[in-house]
Design an enzyme around this catalytic site. Structure first.
Site, PDB file in Angstrom:
ATOM      1  N   HIS A  49      -2.864  -5.327   7.356  1.00  0.00           N
ATOM      2  CA  HIS A  49      -3.625  -4.537   8.326  1.00  0.00           C
ATOM      3  C   HIS A  49      -2.735  -3.608   9.144  1.00  0.00           C
ATOM      4  CE1 HIS A  49      -7.290  -3.420  10.103  1.00  0.00           C
ATOM      5  NE2 HIS A  49      -7.871  -4.595  10.174  1.00  0.00           N
ATOM      6  N   ASP A  85      -6.211   0.194   6.594  1.00  0.00           N
ATOM      7  CA  ASP A  85      -7.383  -0.034   7.437  1.00  0.00           C
ATOM      8  C   ASP A  85      -8.499  -0.674   6.635  1.00  0.00           C
ATOM      9  OD1 ASP A  85      -6.112   1.133   9.611  1.00  0.00           O
ATOM     10  OD2 ASP A  85      -6.853   3.141   9.108  1.00  0.00           O
TER      11      ASP A  85
END
Length: 440
Positions: free
Chosen positions: A412, A416
């Site tokens: 992450h 995204d």
């Protein structure tokens, strides 16, 4: 008599140390030249070290799990007469003793008896009764053991799996292999977990402590580092692979001398065709330097279960290969990994990994990223379920379809959620329109 110090040899360019995996000799053993002394592991490759001399072992450098530096003392051998000059030159004694391990190794344990001593009923008063009872049952027990051994001998399995099954009292002919007809440790685990009737037939298995060494320790370290350093998130989507499976069957029916296709080469081809629009997925993140490298070529790692543990051979330039070439390379690399013959180059350099549990794939998985890559894709098992599909007249009808979930885990920090979901949706569209996979 002369003392010969055999130092840890240079087992490969750039290798500075190796981990002791298993000793095949102990102090006091008489050994011969070229006899197998010890297995050591470095860079995910296990290497056999053989003795350069005849003699008696007087000292070994540690126990399984200890790290030995190249050039450090490995084993000391007492030899008759003088050590031959060529051997002395090849493995000359180190000028100073190698550093001792942090924890001084315990003395080599005495050999265990072939059969464990009885825990109960060993008193002299009950000994005669037990002996009489044992004699009465020995014949039938040997008959049953012989039949089980005969059946197990027909099963494809490695010596390590056979040894473990024998220790557990499991008849390998009763264990169903997950793939290619060969019983592996995972199949044995499944059997022990789910076949409660078999487990109930005998006493509970004794507790066992097993040191985490070799490949298993490398796997543990890598997985811990990945989860510790990478903020994972996972996304799962359902894909209708009915048409894909039909196309695969047609390709196999007309393949000629080409290899039989599984779904994996088709999946990898679809991934390679999807990645150009999602370069953030095919990348590696150097978190120390703070640099993300997005790769133009796809070097696809394939997580493969072996008797030694999980290994990830790499399909280099997967985007440049057709489905048949991928099928050949997948088979070759998987076999090299399982046999321990995969080279360092074949086990490194991946930019994205695919992991699959085959028929054990489950409904969904949340795979752990192969650091420093930033994503890992996990196709799950194919199941048949009823679905509403267009009937061609503006309405719908219920039809049996083949469905498969695809999981993706991403880093992450650099990927995204929107990007991961968009990538899987684009991949889904391609898999549900399979003619686009094999078209130019």
């Amino acid at each position: 008599m002369a003392k010969f110090i055999f130092n840890m040899p240079d087992v490969g360019e750039g290798v500075a140390e190796a981990e002791i995996v298993e000793w095949h000799v102990k102090v006091g053993d008489t050994i011969s030249e070229d006899q197998h002394l010890v297995d050591v592991m470095t860079d995910k490759a296990t290497i056999d070290i053989e003795s350069p001399v005849d003699g008696v072992v007087t000292e070994v450098a540690g126990e399984a799990g200890d790290i030995i530096s190249v050039g450090g003392m490995l084993v000391v051998v007492e030899v008759e007469g003088e050590v031959p000059e060529d051997v002395a030159d090849e493995a000359a004694p180190a000028p100073a003793p190698a550093p001792e391990p942090a924890n001084e190794p315990a003395p080599s344990p005495a050999p265990k008896p072939a059969h464990p001593e009885p825990v109960e009923g060993s008193s002299s008063s009950s000994g005669a009764a037990l002996e009489e009872k044992d004699s009465a049952s020995t014949s039938s027990a040997r008959t049953e053991e012989g039949a089980a051994a005969k059946n197990s001998a027909k099963v494809l399995a490695t010596p390590a799996v056979r040894k473990r099954a024998k220790e557990l009292g499991v008849d390998l002919s009763q264990v169903k292999p997950a793939e290619d007809g060969r019983v592996r440790h995972g199949d044995l685990d499944q059997f022990l977990t789910y076949n409660s009737g078999y487990a109930a037939a005998g006493p509970a298995r004794a507790d066992e402590e097993k040191k985490v060494i070799g490949m298993r320790r490398r796997i543990a370290e890598n997985m811990a580092a990945s989860k510790r350093n990478i903020p994972h998130f996972s996304y799962v989507e359902e894909v209708d692979v009915t048409d894909l499976e039909e196309m695969r069957a047609q390709l196999n029916a007309n393949r000629g001398d080409k290899p039989k296709l599984t779904i994996l080469p088709l999946m990898i081809t679809a991934i390679c065709k999807t990645l150009p629009d999602f370069p953030m997925i095919n990348a590696r993140y150097d978190d120390e330097a703070g640099v993300v490298t997005r790769y133009g070529s796809v070097h696809m790692g394939m997580a493969a279960q072996t008797d030694a543990g999980l290994m990830v051979p790499v399909l280099k330039d997967a985007q440049a290969k057709n489905v048949w070439q991928l099928a050949n390379e997948i088979t070759r690399l998987a076999e090299a990994a399982r046999s321990g013959k995969a080279t360092k180059d074949e086990l490194t350099g991946g930019t994205l990994t695919v992991t699959s549990l085959g028929p054990l794939g489950g409904i969904a998985t949340t795979p752990v990223i192969n650091r420093p890559e930033v994503a890992i894709i996990g196709p799950n098992k194919i199941v048949e379920r009823p679905m509403y599909v267009p009937d061609g007249n503006g309405g719908e009808r219920i039809e049996k379809r083949k469905l498969m979930n695809i999981s993706i885990s991403c880093d992450h920090r650099v990927v995204d959620g929107w990007d991961a979901a968009s990538f899987i949706q684009a991949l889904k569209k391609l898999l549900e329109t399979p003619v686009l996979i094999v078209s130019a």
